[in-house]
Design a protein around this motif. Structure first.
Motif, short mmCIF file in Angstrom:
data_model
loop_
_atom_site.label_atom_id
_atom_site.label_comp_id
_atom_site.label_asym_id
_atom_site.label_seq_id
_atom_site.Cartn_x
_atom_site.Cartn_y
_atom_site.Cartn_z
N LYS A 1 10.14 9.30 6.10
CA LYS A 1 8.92 9.94 5.62
C LYS A 1 8.29 9.22 4.43
O LYS A 1 7.17 9.54 4.03
N ALA A 2 8.99 8.27 3.85
CA ALA A 2 8.49 7.58 2.65
C ALA A 2 7.90 6.23 3.03
O ALA A 2 8.33 5.17 2.55
N GLU A 3 6.92 6.23 3.89
CA GLU A 3 6.39 4.99 4.46
C GLU A 3 5.35 4.34 3.55
O GLU A 3 4.54 5.00 2.93
N VAL A 4 5.39 3.01 3.51
CA VAL A 4 4.40 2.24 2.77
C VAL A 4 3.80 1.20 3.71
O VAL A 4 4.29 0.98 4.82
N GLY A 5 2.72 0.56 3.26
CA GLY A 5 2.13 -0.54 4.00
C GLY A 5 2.42 -1.86 3.31
O GLY A 5 2.58 -1.91 2.09
N HIS A 6 2.49 -2.92 4.10
CA HIS A 6 2.77 -4.24 3.52
C HIS A 6 1.94 -5.30 4.22
O HIS A 6 1.87 -5.34 5.45
N CYS B 1 0.86 -1.19 0.00
CA CYS B 1 0.00 0.00 0.00
C CYS B 1 0.89 1.24 0.00
O CYS B 1 1.85 1.31 0.77
N PHE B 2 0.58 2.20 -0.84
CA PHE B 2 1.39 3.42 -0.89
C PHE B 2 0.55 4.60 -1.36
O PHE B 2 -0.52 4.42 -1.95
N THR B 3 1.05 5.78 -1.09
CA THR B 3 0.40 7.01 -1.53
C THR B 3 1.33 7.73 -2.52
O THR B 3 2.55 7.55 -2.49
N PRO B 4 0.76 8.58 -3.38
CA PRO B 4 1.62 9.38 -4.25
C PRO B 4 2.63 10.22 -3.48
O PRO B 4 3.77 10.40 -3.92
N GLU B 5 2.25 10.69 -2.29
CA GLU B 5 3.16 11.52 -1.49
C GLU B 5 4.38 10.72 -1.05
O GLU B 5 5.51 11.22 -1.07
N ALA B 6 4.18 9.47 -0.65
CA ALA B 6 5.31 8.64 -0.24
C ALA B 6 6.27 8.41 -1.40
O ALA B 6 7.50 8.42 -1.23
N ILE B 7 5.73 8.21 -2.59
CA ILE B 7 6.58 7.99 -3.77
C ILE B 7 7.35 9.26 -4.10
O ILE B 7 8.55 9.21 -4.45
N ARG B 8 6.70 10.41 -4.00
CA ARG B 8 7.41 11.67 -4.28
C ARG B 8 8.56 11.88 -3.30
O ARG B 8 9.65 12.32 -3.69
N LYS B 9 8.34 11.60 -2.03
CA LYS B 9 9.41 11.76 -1.04
C LYS B 9 10.56 10.79 -1.32
O LYS B 9 11.74 11.15 -1.21
N ALA B 10 10.22 9.57 -1.70
CA ALA B 10 11.27 8.60 -2.03
C ALA B 10 12.06 9.06 -3.24
O ALA B 10 13.30 8.95 -3.27
N ARG C 1 16.16 12.23 9.26
CA ARG C 1 15.09 11.69 8.42
C ARG C 1 15.61 10.54 7.57
O ARG C 1 14.93 9.52 7.39
N VAL C 2 16.83 10.66 7.06
CA VAL C 2 17.44 9.63 6.24
C VAL C 2 18.64 9.06 7.00
O VAL C 2 19.50 9.82 7.47
N PHE C 3 18.71 7.75 7.13
CA PHE C 3 19.81 7.13 7.87
C PHE C 3 20.18 5.80 7.23
O PHE C 3 19.40 5.21 6.48
#
Length: 318
Positions: free
Chosen positions: A216-221, A91-100, A159-161
């Motif tokens: 910030k680029a979270e998805v669901g699985h 599961c993902f949103t357009p916002e998560a993809i943009r951040k990635a 945010r990124v690590f």
């Protein structure tokens, strides 16, 4: 353009939701393509093209998780800016993809893992916590899966690590990083079905491509119980292959002793690994192997300490 490499293993019930999410992304102006790799005959999934509002390439009869990823990356458009490797039940949103996408532009020499929240599918209803990265321990049993950062207090402030490796269900990289990775074997394809899919993170670190996560680029699985037909010998062989390819002599011998203690048929699995992995291992000799026990070590707060130079490498041009 963004290329989505989605692998599907007899999971027809998940396809409509995946296409709907990609349609939403395309509707917001993102140029995308789908490289749909399925274990079924391609003719049985031809209907996917009719449901999609974007270009779709379909390859069928691919039974290995690693082969599916390699195939999808190889057939991706030469105009692609980033390769997103997704399970069919993400599961993902357009916002998560943009951040990635933004993060991958900043760190083009890295592999980017996406934080994974446990969800139901296709509803995407949240059912559990978020996993940010993966490591392995060898105490309770060989290759004990461990989610890093089990709570917000243990998370790095940035945010990124950097992380040792990530869940194989959702990650991204540039085509340039994949090209280099593919020269040294690509995703392990020698096994049928799932295999040890997190191994790619260790080999990318060896090849000087840090593995990172964007909070910030979270998805669901949706976590399935396993792949249909998955067998114990395949489970053991794929993990011994990963050790054979990546571990130095000290950690390899130590891990193999632990596997033998747990009843694994180590010699049989090692013969299989040598038979299938020798050409890759030979190519990798120019890069120092990992002491995997030390590389995967986490402290009492479930934190992992990355090499100090990871940002310099991650931001380098591929």
């Amino acid at each position: 353009m963004l290329s989505f490499i989605v692998q599907e293993y007899h999971e027809e019930e998940f396809i409509d939701k995946m296409i709907a999410q990609l349609n939403d992304l395309a509707a917001e102006g993102e140029e995308i393509e789908l490289c749909f790799i399925t274990a079924s005959p391609a003719s049985e999934r031809a209907y996917v093209r009719k449901k999609a509002d974007f270009p779709v390439k379909i390859v069928g009869n691919v039974w290995s998780c690693g082969a599916a990823r390699n195939t999808g990356a190889i057939i991706a458009s030469p105009r692609s800016e980033a390769l997103f490797f997704f399970d069919c039940h993400i599961c993902f949103t357009p916002e998560a993809i943009r951040k990635a996408k933004e993060t991958l532009r900043k760190y083009p020499n890295a592999m980017l893992g996406l934080p994974v929240k446990v969800v139901d599918f296709p509803s995407c209803e949240v059912k559990g916590g978020t996993g940010y990265a993966v490591t392995f321990r060898f105490t309770k049993h060989p290759f004990e899966w461990v989610w890093l950062y089990p709570n917000e207090m243990s998370l790095p402030n940035e945010r990124v690590f950097a992380v040792p490796t990530v869940c194989g269900c959702a990650f991204a990289m540039t085509p340039q990083v994949f090209k280099h990775f593919y020269e040294f074997g690509g995703f392990l394809w020698q096994h049928h079905r799932l295999g040890w899919e997190e191994e790619h993170g260790f080999r990318l670190w060896r090849l000087q491509h840090p593995v990172i996560v964007d909070k910030k680029a979270e998805v669901g699985h949706f976590f399935k119980s396993g792949w249909k037909g998955e067998a114990l010998p395949e489970f053991q062989e794929s993990r011994i292959l990963g050790i054979y390819l990546n571990a130095d002599r000290e950690s390899c011998e130590e891990i193999l002793r632990i596997c033998e203690r747990d009843g694994w048929n180590v010699q049989k699995a090692l013969r299989w690994a040598r038979e299938h992995g020798a050409p890759i291992r030979k190519k990798l000799k120019r890069y120092p192997p990992l002491n995997l026990r030390r590389f995967l070590w986490i402290d009492e707060n479930w934190r992992w300490t990355p090499p100090a130079w990871w940002k310099k490498l991650a931001t380098a041009s591929s």
